[in-house]
Scaffold this motif. Structure first.
Motif, mmCIF file in Angstrom:
data_model
loop_
_atom_site.group_PDB
_atom_site.id
_atom_site.type_symbol
_atom_site.label_atom_id
_atom_site.label_comp_id
_atom_site.label_asym_id
_atom_site.label_seq_id
_atom_site.Cartn_x
_atom_site.Cartn_y
_atom_site.Cartn_z
ATOM 1 N N LEU A 98 0.830 -1.203 0.000
ATOM 2 C CA LEU A 98 0.000 0.000 0.000
ATOM 3 C C LEU A 98 0.863 1.252 0.000
ATOM 4 O O LEU A 98 0.577 2.235 -0.695
ATOM 5 C CB LEU A 98 -0.913 -0.023 1.230
ATOM 6 N N PHE A 99 1.931 1.204 0.773
ATOM 7 C CA PHE A 99 2.882 2.309 0.885
ATOM 8 C C PHE A 99 3.517 2.611 -0.466
ATOM 9 O O PHE A 99 3.606 3.753 -0.910
ATOM 10 C CB PHE A 99 3.938 1.915 1.921
ATOM 11 N N THR A 100 3.941 1.549 -1.165
ATOM 12 C CA THR A 100 4.611 1.717 -2.461
ATOM 13 C C THR A 100 3.631 2.191 -3.522
ATOM 14 O O THR A 100 3.977 2.989 -4.397
ATOM 15 C CB THR A 100 5.247 0.387 -2.900
ATOM 16 N N ALA A 101 2.379 1.706 -3.447
ATOM 17 C CA ALA A 101 1.387 2.030 -4.471
ATOM 18 C C ALA A 101 0.915 3.473 -4.405
ATOM 19 O O ALA A 101 0.436 4.020 -5.400
ATOM 20 C CB ALA A 101 0.184 1.100 -4.338
ATOM 21 N N THR A 102 1.030 4.113 -3.259
ATOM 22 C CA THR A 102 0.526 5.478 -3.131
ATOM 23 C C THR A 102 1.280 6.458 -4.024
ATOM 24 O O THR A 102 0.683 7.329 -4.657
ATOM 25 C CB THR A 102 0.629 5.976 -1.677
ATOM 26 N N GLY A 103 2.618 6.277 -4.061
ATOM 27 C CA GLY A 103 3.435 7.180 -4.878
ATOM 28 C C GLY A 103 3.596 8.550 -4.269
ATOM 29 O O GLY A 103 4.512 9.280 -4.605
ATOM 30 N N SER A 104 2.717 8.914 -3.362
ATOM 31 C CA SER A 104 2.768 10.213 -2.710
ATOM 32 C C SER A 104 3.508 10.097 -1.382
ATOM 33 O O SER A 104 3.222 9.212 -0.579
ATOM 34 C CB SER A 104 1.350 10.740 -2.461
ATOM 35 N N LYS A 105 4.432 10.995 -1.173
ATOM 36 C CA LYS A 105 5.226 10.936 0.058
ATOM 37 C C LYS A 105 4.364 11.225 1.277
ATOM 38 O O LYS A 105 4.510 10.587 2.325
ATOM 39 C CB LYS A 105 6.372 11.943 -0.033
ATOM 40 N N ASP A 106 3.444 12.185 1.178
ATOM 41 C CA ASP A 106 2.587 12.518 2.307
ATOM 42 C C ASP A 106 1.669 11.356 2.672
ATOM 43 O O ASP A 106 1.494 11.016 3.845
ATOM 44 C CB ASP A 106 1.747 13.759 1.995
ATOM 45 N N SER A 107 1.075 10.724 1.634
ATOM 46 C CA SER A 107 0.194 9.584 1.880
ATOM 47 C C SER A 107 0.954 8.420 2.481
ATOM 48 O O SER A 107 0.484 7.751 3.405
ATOM 49 C CB SER A 107 -0.480 9.135 0.570
ATOM 50 N N ALA A 108 2.152 8.188 1.946
ATOM 51 C CA ALA A 108 2.977 7.089 2.446
ATOM 52 C C ALA A 108 3.349 7.300 3.902
ATOM 53 O O ALA A 108 3.296 6.381 4.720
ATOM 54 C CB ALA A 108 4.234 6.951 1.594
ATOM 55 N N SER A 109 3.718 8.535 4.253
ATOM 56 C CA SER A 109 4.076 8.826 5.643
ATOM 57 C C SER A 109 2.879 8.624 6.563
ATOM 58 O O SER A 109 3.022 8.127 7.690
ATOM 59 C CB SER A 109 4.581 10.266 5.762
ATOM 60 N N GLY A 110 1.701 8.988 6.080
ATOM 61 C CA GLY A 110 0.489 8.791 6.871
ATOM 62 C C GLY A 110 0.207 7.319 7.114
ATOM 63 O O GLY A 110 -0.182 6.920 8.214
ATOM 64 N N ILE A 111 0.405 6.503 6.067
ATOM 65 C CA ILE A 111 0.194 5.059 6.204
ATOM 66 C C ILE A 111 1.165 4.461 7.209
ATOM 67 O O ILE A 111 0.795 3.702 8.101
ATOM 68 C CB ILE A 111 0.339 4.364 4.831
ATOM 69 N N LEU A 112 2.436 4.815 7.057
ATOM 70 C CA LEU A 112 3.451 4.274 7.959
ATOM 71 C C LEU A 112 3.235 4.736 9.395
ATOM 72 O O LEU A 112 3.494 3.997 10.345
ATOM 73 C CB LEU A 112 4.846 4.675 7.481
ATOM 74 N N SER A 113 2.759 5.962 9.562
ATOM 75 C CA SER A 113 2.475 6.469 10.903
ATOM 76 C C SER A 113 1.403 5.614 11.575
ATOM 77 O O SER A 113 1.522 5.251 12.750
ATOM 78 C CB SER A 113 2.005 7.918 10.828
ATOM 79 N N GLY A 114 0.365 5.300 10.810
ATOM 80 C CA GLY A 114 -0.698 4.453 11.338
ATOM 81 C C GLY A 114 -0.205 3.058 11.696
ATOM 82 O O GLY A 114 -0.628 2.473 12.696
ATOM 83 N N VAL A 115 0.716 2.530 10.877
ATOM 84 C CA VAL A 115 1.266 1.193 11.123
ATOM 85 C C VAL A 115 2.037 1.162 12.439
ATOM 86 O O VAL A 115 1.902 0.229 13.235
ATOM 87 C CB VAL A 115 2.182 0.759 9.959
ATOM 88 N N VAL A 116 2.863 2.180 12.670
ATOM 89 C CA VAL A 116 3.667 2.231 13.897
ATOM 90 C C VAL A 116 2.765 2.209 15.132
ATOM 91 O O VAL A 116 2.989 1.439 16.075
ATOM 92 C CB VAL A 116 4.565 3.484 13.911
#
Length: 208
Positions: free
Chosen positions: A29-47
């Protein structure tokens, strides 16, 4: 105390398949977003999510195995038993935050100060959630404490909804940045206070 930490690491080994599956899913999901802001949001939720899940399940496994009876008979100070759980949670959370930072580095080939700060915030929040949750776990057990966790998650959401309907002024960017900078210090302080409270609660526990 080292043995208690190793016990939780062995628990993590048992749940490795589930953990790896979650990480693979969020990585895709992180790789598919392509957007740095979206990716950071996803990873934040994962942590935040995985830290709470792993720490809560560690308590639940102990209850299911009737570990408390054996644990209280060990020649180890009760404060060190509690410390072991707090340390392993800190290790979990820090490892997940570093993994998120590493993924940012690999996928986007660089990490900015803003990205690092964005990943520091969820690390801090995960510790804050656990700081609130752990004393309740020791006092009431996992089932009742999970109800508290639901309230912790829902109350800020409801609060934001009420604030938006009340048409109150939105905090300025400088205020938000100040809050982000203060969160790590507040979370670490809350974590230490939580440990002290958990020690007092656990000290009153009896065998059986």
């Amino acid at each position: 105390m080292t043995g208690l930490i190793l016990k939780d690491l062995l628990y993590l080994k048992q749940t490795a398949k589930v953990l790896i599956s979650l990480l693979v899913f969020y990585l895709a999901l992180f790789t598919a977003t392509g957007s740095k802001d979206s990716a950071s949001g996803i990873l934040s939720g994962v942590v935040i999510m995985l830290t709470i899940i792993l720490s809560s399940n560690a308590f639940a496994y102990d209850e299911a195995a009737k570990w408390r009876v054996y644990e209280l008979s060990l020649p180890v100070a009760k404060s060190r038993i509690v410390l072991a759980r707090y340390l392993i949670t800190l290790i979990f959370s820090t490892a997940l935050a570093l993994l998120s930072l590493f993924l940012e580095l690999i996928v986007f080939r660089g990490v900015t100060m803003e990205t690092a700060a964005a990943l520091l915030a969820p690390w801090s929040l995960s510790l804050l959630f656990c700081a609130i949750l752990f004393p309740a776990m020791y006092k009431y057990g996992t089932q009742k404490a999970r109800l508290l966790l639901m309230a912790i998650v829902l109350l800020p959401v409801l609060g934001l909804m009420l604030l938006s309907k009340a048409n109150l002024p939105v905090p300025s960017e400088s205020v938000l940045l100040l809050g982000i900078r203060l969160i790590p210090f507040l979370s670490v302080a809350a974590y230490f206070i939580s440990y002290w409270i958990s020690c007092r609660v656990f000290a009153r526990k009896k065998e059986g």
